[in-house]
Scaffold this motif. Structure first.
Motif, short mmCIF file in Angstrom:
data_model
loop_
_atom_site.label_atom_id
_atom_site.label_comp_id
_atom_site.label_asym_id
_atom_site.label_seq_id
_atom_site.Cartn_x
_atom_site.Cartn_y
_atom_site.Cartn_z
N ALA A 27 0.88 -1.17 0.00
CA ALA A 27 0.00 0.00 0.00
C ALA A 27 0.92 1.21 0.00
O ALA A 27 1.59 1.48 0.99
N GLU A 28 0.99 1.90 -1.12
CA GLU A 28 1.89 3.06 -1.22
C GLU A 28 1.11 4.30 -0.80
O GLU A 28 0.06 4.62 -1.36
N MET A 29 1.65 4.98 0.20
CA MET A 29 0.87 5.97 0.95
C MET A 29 1.48 7.36 0.89
O MET A 29 2.68 7.52 0.69
N LYS A 30 0.62 8.33 1.11
CA LYS A 30 1.04 9.68 1.45
C LYS A 30 0.35 9.96 2.77
O LYS A 30 -0.87 10.12 2.80
N GLY A 31 1.07 9.93 3.86
CA GLY A 31 0.41 10.04 5.16
C GLY A 31 -0.53 8.88 5.34
O GLY A 31 -0.14 7.72 5.23
N THR A 32 -1.82 9.20 5.55
CA THR A 32 -2.81 8.12 5.71
C THR A 32 -3.68 7.95 4.46
O THR A 32 -4.74 7.34 4.52
N THR A 33 -3.23 8.51 3.34
CA THR A 33 -3.98 8.37 2.09
C THR A 33 -3.29 7.36 1.18
O THR A 33 -2.08 7.45 0.96
N VAL A 34 -4.08 6.41 0.67
CA VAL A 34 -3.50 5.45 -0.27
C VAL A 34 -3.32 6.14 -1.62
O VAL A 34 -4.26 6.72 -2.17
N VAL A 35 -2.10 6.07 -2.15
CA VAL A 35 -1.86 6.61 -3.49
C VAL A 35 -2.05 5.50 -4.52
O VAL A 35 -2.67 5.69 -5.56
N ARG A 36 -1.50 4.34 -4.23
CA ARG A 36 -1.74 3.20 -5.12
C ARG A 36 -1.43 1.91 -4.38
O ARG A 36 -0.71 1.92 -3.37
N MET A 37 -1.99 0.83 -4.89
CA MET A 37 -1.71 -0.51 -4.35
C MET A 37 -0.86 -1.22 -5.41
O MET A 37 -1.32 -1.41 -6.54
N VAL A 38 0.33 -1.61 -5.03
CA VAL A 38 1.24 -2.25 -5.98
C VAL A 38 1.47 -3.70 -5.52
O VAL A 38 1.86 -3.92 -4.38
#
Ligand code: SF4
Ligand code: SF4
Ligand code: SF4
Ligand code: FES
Length: 946
Positions: free
Chosen positions: A261-272
């Motif tokens: 789960a690639e994150m910015k803080g607690t926001t998911v940017v993308r799932m890789v």
């Protein structure tokens, strides 16, 4: 100490070419360093393994080398020229140099050509910071581009933004073909080609179509493979590059893919998809990769709510008030109607730890065994059948095992839609030569798709699985294709003799059953011979086997075939259920069935009960409790009055909807714990908001018994971990239950469950994942079961008499309905309908054969009425050559279709798993929705407005 976040470096090491396995090791020198690698390894990978990075663009370690970009050129002593290191295999004594003046000039020249046809908008590009072209320009020291940008170039090429999840900007394409190869080698869809030649060559989905119009199934493999910003996730374009990542597990199907789960803080940017994921090894499907937006959908409920009656509006309350209200109402029911008047249903969508505490709450705080799980309506026959035959209620293999299969028998499963990542793996094996047998009334994609063709498709009549399996057994026995050595050593001889005599009876011959099954006898004979003599033969099956009145019989019939031919206990063989939901294996393992505690140990067994009583400090009822259908029946009869439902929309997913609704209406208290106000919540008095997989801390167990960690990418939006809710409810009912964190729950599971004795969060963090049994005998788990002996000792052959289902076509209901699901949606669609996946499947469709359609005056796209002896609904028809004459098919992803309004209450004789797959129906043209659909639309609107 456990690692609940498991934050790892954003970029994985890319070794350039895939690893090779060989008994022969080769030693060479690279830049003067001695390196030893398996024979067949590329020079590029050998260098990378020694920590030497060779520039590259067209190579990546999950694709075979292609050798097109020339950036990875090296010098090899004694060889002319500058060979590409990605396509050059190592050789003993080879001396390689990766950095010389000549190579530097060459690489700069290559980069200059790429950059001269590239829009230099790096600062505003979505891939800024995650672009291999940018990295390589820096690596090779490119300082000028001599050719200018005025000549012919691709920088004005039009974007394709048709896919909801990723964009295609061909102006940035370097035609490295990584995307095309990913679609071919990893996904197996072959949706992409390189169109044209030389300067004119370009990537094209299908025949110059848009991505949405092409064969693309939106798995994302090409996006992941693309080294530039040509293929980019729209979420990255919108949010920018992520800054940290968390390793976790997909919450959709039983494949159990691992993701970063690639994150910015607690926001998911993308799932890789995670390269080191044991189940998926870096691959994914559209659901896990892209359809996670439901977790933050506006429909999500994050506050507890209560109401006196279902006619009252919901009232948002504090957690304390909701828990004590729920406890009070449950206790009131028990005081009035007795201890056994309440029960609960665990969810296969929640973690092992969450399931465990729910069943513990029911057994210890409710004081009865009225606990069941949604596996009741899908794979309970698997649990029963495999336990009878082999001694354990689980599949025999790991997914990797299919790489060693020579014959693959797929029965009642549709892996490319239902279990897509495993489906891709299976397709790769078939493309390498394994023979495929499909047993299914419907022509699923595997029967014929690019470079894959089934050797046999047995298009049987729904409901005749057992007859077909018995016919295969007949041929194996009467043509003496039995592996006598295996049977003598591993199986019970008396059971075998009895079974063989039964199988050999003429009434089980292909010729005797061909007409009833709708499969020619010659085909049945050919399939039996291929399965028995074609090398390693593996069976994969799904709900098309279990959801029948003889589901358990079919499971045992398949086990008989595997034992009779010695196809069990090594890679490439076995009997493998393709489990439905992400944690259906886990919810069964965790003691969700009314007669079994964790690890499938009988609640009636005093020694087992004593062990739990000592740890739980509670007296346990020795009498097995009610199954889900019994709960409904007793509710309608007035003796079952209170239900706690965790993450399961029984009002939509269980058969005979009218009966389920009547049961729920008859109860005095219904408690729903879920993400959304689902269909069942319309009958509820307490709503307890649950957490999405992105907030959970725990484990899921996939179809191959692999226990994967689920790690929180963000804190619970409800302010409470989901496992805390049953603990607090149990405590409020008078049975104190407390854990410091989820790892302590797993520690307790390990303490009371012999097959989990070695499992703990620390072990999982160290190993990545582990397949149970994991204990003193198998500290790192058990990928393949029954290798030396069956868990039960001797394998048990069971006589599998074919008893036709009572649900038969008639003059009034001349067609048979069977149901299934499709790639873009999951189960009742509660999650996927709240994502852009609706773009692929906005409604359920009835597939019907052209002849049946014509007889009824039905054209493609017409609204039709689908009526059974139980109920009727209305949906659109599609005239389809996938269906045989006499059989229709639909999905059940949309509540407004209500496919289960028509399904019957027939069920498996052993487990009461509903017979979803066989319903006699009539289909007629219609010009209006069914009555219940009109009413239902009003309910949906009311729920949405609340
Ligand atoms: S998303 Fe998957 S199926 Fe679609 S083109 Fe890319 S690799 Fe192929
Ligand atoms: S789209 Fe990306 S992966 Fe495909 S050829 Fe172009 S640059 Fe390479
Ligand atoms: S195959 Fe299953 S587990 Fe894997 S990404 Fe797709 S839905 Fe998730
Ligand atoms: S990386 Fe070897 S030729 Fe492109």
């Amino acid at each position: 100490m456990t690692d609940s976040m498991r934050i790892i470096p954003m970029k994985d090491i890319d070794y350039g070419t895939p690893a090779r396995e060989s008994a022969t090791q080769v030693t060479l020198t690279i830049d003067g360093r001695s390196v030893t690698v398996p024979e067949g390894t590329s020079v590029m990978r050998a260098a990378a393994e020694a920590g030497i990075s060779v520039p590259k663009l067209c190579a990546t370690d999950h694709l075979e080398a292609f050798g097109s970009c020339r950036l990875c050129a090296v010098e090899i002593e004694g060889r002319r020229g500058t060979p590409a290191s990605c396509t050059t295999p190592v050789a003993p004594g080879m001396a390689v140099w990766t950095q010389t003046d000549r190579l530097a000039r060459l690489r700069r020249g290559v980069m200059e050509l790429y950059i001269s046809d590239h829009p230099l908008d790096c600062l505003t590009c979505a891939a800024n910071g995650d672009c291999e072209l940018q990295d390589m320009a820096g690596t090779v020291g490119l300082r000028e581009v001599r050719y200018g940008y005025d000549g012919e170039n691709h920088r004005a090429a039009a974007k394709d933004e048709s896919n909801p999840y990723f964009a295609f900007d061909p102006s940035k394409c370097i035609v490295c073909s990584r995307c095309v190869r990913a679609c071919d080698e990893v996904q197996g869809t072959l949706a992409l080609t390189i169109d044209g030649r030389g300067f004119a060559s370009k990537v094209s989905p299908g025949a110059l179509e848009s991505f949405m119009d092409s064969e693309c199934v939106s798995c994302g493999a090409c996006v992941q493979a693309c080294p530039t910003a040509t293929l980019t996730e729209k979420s990255v374009i919108q949010l920018g590059q992520p800054e940290h990542s968390v390793i976790t597990t997909c919450a959709y199907c039983g494949v159990g893919c691992s993701f970063k789960a690639e994150m910015k803080g607690t926001t998911v940017v993308r799932m890789v998809p995670w390269k080191d994921g044991g189940a998926n090894e870096g691959h994914s499907c559209v659901k896990g990769r892209f359809a996670w937006g439901y977790a933050t959908h506006k429909d999500r409920r994050t506050q507890p709510m209560i109401r006196e009656t279902t006619a009252d509006p919901w009232r948002v309350v504090s957690w304390n008030e909701a828990i004590s209200y729920a406890a009070r109402r449950l206790k009131a029911v028990q005081e009035k109607h007795g201890r056994n008047a309440i029960g609960g249903i665990t969810s296969s969508r929640t973690t092992n730890e969450e399931v465990y505490v729910v069943q513990k709450m029911i057994r210890a705080a409710f004081g009865n065994n009225n606990v069941d799980t949604c596996a009741r309506v899908c794979h309970s026959p698997t649990g029963y059948g495999l336990k009878q035959a082999f001694g354990t209620s689980a599949g025999t293999q790991d997914f990797r095992s299919v790489d060693h299969a020579d014959v693959i028998l797929v029965i009642g499963a549709n892996p490319t839609d239902g279990h897509p990542v495993f489906g891709s793996r299976m397709k790769q094996r078939i493309r390498k030569g394994a023979k495929l047998i499909v047993v299914d009334p419907r022509r699923i994609d595997l029967v014929r798709s690019p470079h894959v063709e089934a050797a046999h498709h047995l298009q049987l009549r729904p409901g005749t699985n057992v007859a077909v399996l018995n016919a295969l057994a007949h041929v194996i026995v009467t043509e003496d294709l039995v592996d006598h050595a295996f049977v003598a050593e591993r199986c019970d001889p008396a059971d075998f003799a009895q079974w063989a005599a039964f199988a050999a009876e003429p009434r089980n011959s292909p010729e005797a059953v061909a007409e009833a099954c709708g499969v020619p006898a010659g085909e049945l004979r050919a399939v039996a011979r291929l399965y028995a003599t074609g090398g390693n033969a593996a069976i994969y099956y799904g709900l098309g086997v279990t959801e029948h009145s003889q589901g358990s019989t079919s499971v045992m019939a398949m086990a008989n075939l595997a034992m009779a031919t010695g196809n069990i206990g090594r890679p490439g063989v076995g009997v493998n259920p393709l489990r439905g939901q992400n944690n259906v294996q886990g919810s069964c393992d965790m003691g969700s069935f009314p007669h079994e505690l964790t690890g499938y140990r009988d609640v009636a067994d005093e020694a087992v009960r004593r062990q739990f009583e000592a740890v739980w400090n509670a007296a346990l009822d020795p009498v097995p409790g009610l199954r889900i259908p019994n709960m409904f029946d007793e509710a309608v009869h007035g003796s079952f009055k209170g239900l706690y439902v965790q993450g399961e929309d029984i009002a939509q997913s269980d058969p005979n909807t009218q009966h389920v609704h009547a049961a729920l209406q008859a109860m005095e208290v219904v408690i729903v714990q879920d993400l959304f106000l689902n269909e069942t919540a319309a009958f509820a008095h307490v709503f307890l908001p649950g957490t999405s997989f992105l907030e959970k801390d725990g484990t899921f167990t996939n179809a191959e018994r692999r226990i994967n960690r689920v790690r929180p990418a963000m804190p619970p939006k409800t302010g409470k971990h989901e496992w805390q809710i049953p603990c607090e409810l149990a405590t409020a009912m008078g049975y104190p239950m407390h854990y410091d964190d989820a790892s302590r729950i797993m520690d307790e599971i390990a303490a009371v469950t012999p097959t989990f004795r070695g499992v703990g969060f620390a072990t999982l963090d160290r190993l990545g994942s582990v397949q149970w049994p994991c204990n003193e005998e198998a500290p790192e788990g058990t990928p393949i079961m029954h290798a030396e002996a069956f868990v039960r000792g001797k394998g048990q052959f069971v006589v599998t008499e074919y008893v036709p289902t009572p649900e038969q076509a008639s003059r009034f209901y001349p067609l048979i309905l069977t149901t299934g699901r499709i790639l873009s949606h999951y189960n009742v669609g509660a999650q996927t309908r709240r994502t852009a996946n609706v773009a692929w499947h906005p409604e359920d469709i009835l597939e019907i054969h052209a002849h049946d359609a014509e007889q009824r005056g039905i054209r493609d796209g017409d609204l039709v009425s689908l009526a059974s002896r139980i109920g009727a609904t209305t949906l659109k028809a599609r005239v389809s050559d996938r269906m045989p004459q006499g059989v229709v098919y639909t999905t059940f992803h949309h509540p407004v279709t209500g496919a289960n309004v028509v399904t019957t209450e027939n069920s498996d004789w052993a487990t009461q798993c509903p017979e979803y797959k066989v319903t006699a129906v009539q289909v007629t043209r219609s010009n209006q929705p069914a009555d219940w659909q009109r009413k239902h639309a009003a309910v949906i609107e009311t729920v949405a407005a609340e």
